[in-house]
Design a protein around this motif. Structure first.
Motif, PDB file in Angstrom:
ATOM      1  N   UNK A 390      16.752   1.091 -52.795  1.00 30.95           N
ATOM      2  CA  UNK A 390      15.974   2.399 -52.354  1.00 30.95           C
ATOM      3  C   UNK A 390      15.462   3.188 -53.509  1.00 30.95           C
ATOM      4  N   UNK A 391      15.470   2.758 -54.578  1.00 33.70           N
ATOM      5  CA  UNK A 391      15.012   3.749 -55.716  1.00 33.70           C
ATOM      6  C   UNK A 391      13.547   3.168 -56.552  1.00 33.70           C
ATOM      7  N   UNK A 392      12.641   3.523 -56.237  1.00 32.54           N
ATOM      8  CA  UNK A 392      11.523   3.300 -57.020  1.00 32.54           C
ATOM      9  C   UNK A 392      11.193   3.676 -58.483  1.00 32.54           C
ATOM     10  N   UNK A 393      11.607   5.049 -58.734  1.00 32.35           N
ATOM     11  CA  UNK A 393      11.573   5.512 -60.022  1.00 32.35           C
ATOM     12  C   UNK A 393      12.815   6.545 -60.180  1.00 32.35           C
ATOM     13  N   UNK A 394      13.235   6.560 -61.430  1.00 32.98           N
ATOM     14  CA  UNK A 394      14.408   7.459 -61.769  1.00 32.98           C
ATOM     15  C   UNK A 394      13.997   8.337 -63.167  1.00 32.98           C
ATOM     16  N   UNK A 408      15.338  11.353 -58.499  1.00 34.09           N
ATOM     17  CA  UNK A 408      14.928   9.898 -57.829  1.00 34.09           C
ATOM     18  C   UNK A 408      13.819  10.061 -56.851  1.00 34.09           C
ATOM     19  N   UNK A 409      12.858   8.967 -57.033  1.00 33.08           N
ATOM     20  CA  UNK A 409      11.713   8.849 -56.110  1.00 33.08           C
ATOM     21  C   UNK A 409      12.258   7.701 -55.101  1.00 33.08           C
ATOM     22  N   UNK A 420      19.940   7.017 -50.822  1.00 28.64           N
ATOM     23  CA  UNK A 420      19.889   6.976 -52.101  1.00 28.64           C
ATOM     24  C   UNK A 420      21.147   7.202 -52.931  1.00 28.64           C
ATOM     25  N   UNK A 421      22.105   7.967 -52.044  1.00 29.89           N
ATOM     26  CA  UNK A 421      23.428   8.128 -52.428  1.00 29.89           C
ATOM     27  C   UNK A 421      24.341   7.027 -52.929  1.00 29.89           C
ATOM     28  N   UNK A 422      24.158   6.055 -52.023  1.00 20.21           N
ATOM     29  CA  UNK A 422      24.639   4.531 -51.879  1.00 20.21           C
ATOM     30  C   UNK A 422      24.220   3.846 -52.896  1.00 20.21           C
ATOM     31  N   UNK A 423      22.849   3.937 -53.231  1.00 21.30           N
ATOM     32  CA  UNK A 423      22.197   3.130 -54.523  1.00 21.30           C
ATOM     33  C   UNK A 423      22.660   3.875 -55.745  1.00 21.30           C
ATOM     34  N   UNK A 424      22.848   5.122 -55.853  1.00 21.58           N
ATOM     35  CA  UNK A 424      23.400   5.571 -57.025  1.00 21.58           C
ATOM     36  C   UNK A 424      24.765   5.159 -57.497  1.00 21.58           C
ATOM     37  N   UNK A 425      25.796   5.063 -56.222  1.00 21.23           N
ATOM     38  CA  UNK A 425      26.976   4.705 -56.418  1.00 21.23           C
ATOM     39  C   UNK A 425      27.107   3.293 -56.876  1.00 21.23           C
TER      40      UNK A 425
END
Length: 486
Positions: A390-394, A408-409, A420-425
């Motif tokens: 889900x994350x293209x840039x950070x 996050x982009x 996005x929250x799940x991807x961060x986790x």
């Protein structure tokens, strides 16, 4: 001709009728290539050109003019199309360009022959002796900086790359990156020519790279299907796109034997995903000051999580604070600055050795210290974040903060905050507590050169990002009581 270039041209002459370059239906053998280069070399000498800028799209003509300047003993300055107009003007003036090769006219240049444009030699900085190419680094702040290189250094890298990939028997290389990028110029042109391979060339739009930051995946996959290359050079975002496409079942050529990736930290998990797909990805590391590649993983010596072993023409060690230092062929100096006499070149990158393999931590100047006194290299965390679909840039910020904040982009417009929250986790699971993302913001727009939040090659402009998001981060921290009793 630059004296050190003669063995190179003699080698190409020995390859005779083998195909050297292909662009669409146009092909040139090695013999034809040398004949075309000779014609262009004579044109430049007859015009009295001394410093030549190349402002062409990827294609056969770019390669021919680059080699023609080399044969004529002139200075070549590739002019990146992804530079802004003000950056391009800076390059032309600071390098003292008197001959511009372009299909379009430029201010102050007068057309002389076909795509050749001339002007009187402007006032410019003196060059370091032996300079045959000036490559401009896009940098993270200010105007691009000119790196002066001789041909011997460039060919030393090219020879080492041929040796490193010899077992892959590369017969066709597709140039994916702009030829004005030193990495593609040396690893995608000089090295394949030394190996007697065929170089596949296409305009950047046909490859799928549009402007400084737009990418068309279907065009990219179509270019791969058409060229059926054995080797590619990719940046992180392109590798992510290729791996994600293959995982979705989209066709990827089985002709690929060596995919080099560099230009930023690559998460080990992404390389493992590529392995699972059978994609032969080899991470490397380099810098313009060393004529591109310094370290590279190879089929015989590969360790995921590292950038490989130093190439045989140079040495690498760790200096103060674990800064990576390089000894061997390198830049003559920066344009307008005195030459350096130090034997070892400090790269500004931090790392350690795992046996003979170099592991990078991030940029020395990008490291921040949290409110708890922990040192964090943000590239490490950012690489883990963008590895999540889900994350293209950070971009990660945590200087003097009790908790790290990421901007996050999302990769897709319809990506939800929950995704996005799940991807961060998921990314946090691979990180120690002090390096984890404790809070995050959704970016207003992608980071690009057009909004000056990233360089033209995708590197983050960290100061610009901080200035842009400083108030939003402060508001987030206040709202979530991040400065509380932590």
């Amino acid at each position: 001709m630059w004296p050190a270039a003669k063995p190179f041209f003699d080698h190409l002459a020995a390859l005779g009728n083998a195909i050297a370059l292909r662009e669409g239906s146009r092909t040139l053998s090695y013999a034809q290539l040398l004949a075309e280069v000779e014609v262009r070399s004579q044109q430049l000498q007859q015009l009295g050109a001394r410093r030549v800028a190349l402002a062409l799209d990827n294609g056969i003509d770019w390669v021919l003019w680059d080699l023609a300047t080399l044969q004529a003993g002139l200075v070549c300055v590739p002019l990146p199309g992804f530079f802004s107009s003000s950056q391009q003007a800076h390059v032309l003036d600071s390098a003292g360009i008197d001959c511009l090769i372009s299909v379009q006219p430029y201010p102050s240049f007068v057309q002389a022959l076909s795509d050749l444009h001339l002007r009187p030699m402007p006032q410019a900085a003196a060059l370091h002796a032996g300079t045959c190419k000036i490559t401009y680094t896009s940098g993270t702040t200010g105007q691009p900086k000119g790196v002066c290189l001789d041909i011997a250094t460039q060919l030393a890298v090219a020879h080492s790359l041929v040796q490193a990939s010899a077992s892959c028997k590369v017969e066709r290389h597709l140039c994916v990156l702009p030829l004005a990028t030193l990495l593609e110029n040396i690893a995608g042109v000089y090295a394949p020519l030394l190996a007697g391979a065929q170089i596949e060339l296409m305009p950047m739009a046909q490859i799928g790279l549009l402007g400084a930051s737009q990418f068309d995946l279907p065009r990219f996959l179509g270019a791969l299907a058409h060229a059926q290359p054995n080797s590619l050079i990719l940046l992180l975002q392109l590798l992510l796109a290729l791996v994600s496409a293959a995982e979705r079942g989209l066709p990827v050529p089985n002709s690929l034997r060596f995919i080099a990736v560099g230009g930023g930290r690559v998460a080990s998990q992404l390389l493992q995903r590529a392995d699972a797909l059978g994609l032969p990805v080899f991470e490397g590391y380099g810098l313009s000051e060393c004529a591109s590649v310094v370290c590279l993983n190879t089929p015989e010596n590969r360790r995921i999580g590292t950038v490989g072993q130093p190439l045989p023409h140079l040495q690498v060690r760790l200096g103060v604070d674990q800064e990576v230092e390089v000894k061997g062929p390198r830049l003559l100096g920066y344009l307008g600055e005195p030459s350096t006499t130090e034997q070892w070149l400090g790269t500004g990158d931090l790392g350690h050795f795992d046996g003979k393999f170099l592991v990078l931590h991030g940029r020395k100047k990008h490291q921040f210290i949290t409110a708890y006194g922990r040192n964090v290299n943000p590239e490490w965390v950012e690489a883990e974040l963008v590895q999540q679909l889900p994350i293209a840039q950070a971009w990660l910020h945590g200087e003097a903060l009790p908790g790290n904040v990421a901007v996050l982009v999302p990769r897709f417009a319809n990506t939800s905050d929950e995704q996005l929250a799940a991807a961060v986790a998921a990314a946090n699971q691979a990180l120690p507590d002090y390096a984890r993302v404790h809070h995050w913001l959704r970016a207003e727009h992608p980071f690009s050169s057009s909004n000056e939040l990233a360089t033209s090659n995708g590197r983050l402009r960290r100061n610009a990002l901080f200035n842009h998001y400083q108030s939003a981060i402060a508001q987030l921290m206040a709202t979530e009581s991040c400065y509380g009793d932590a």
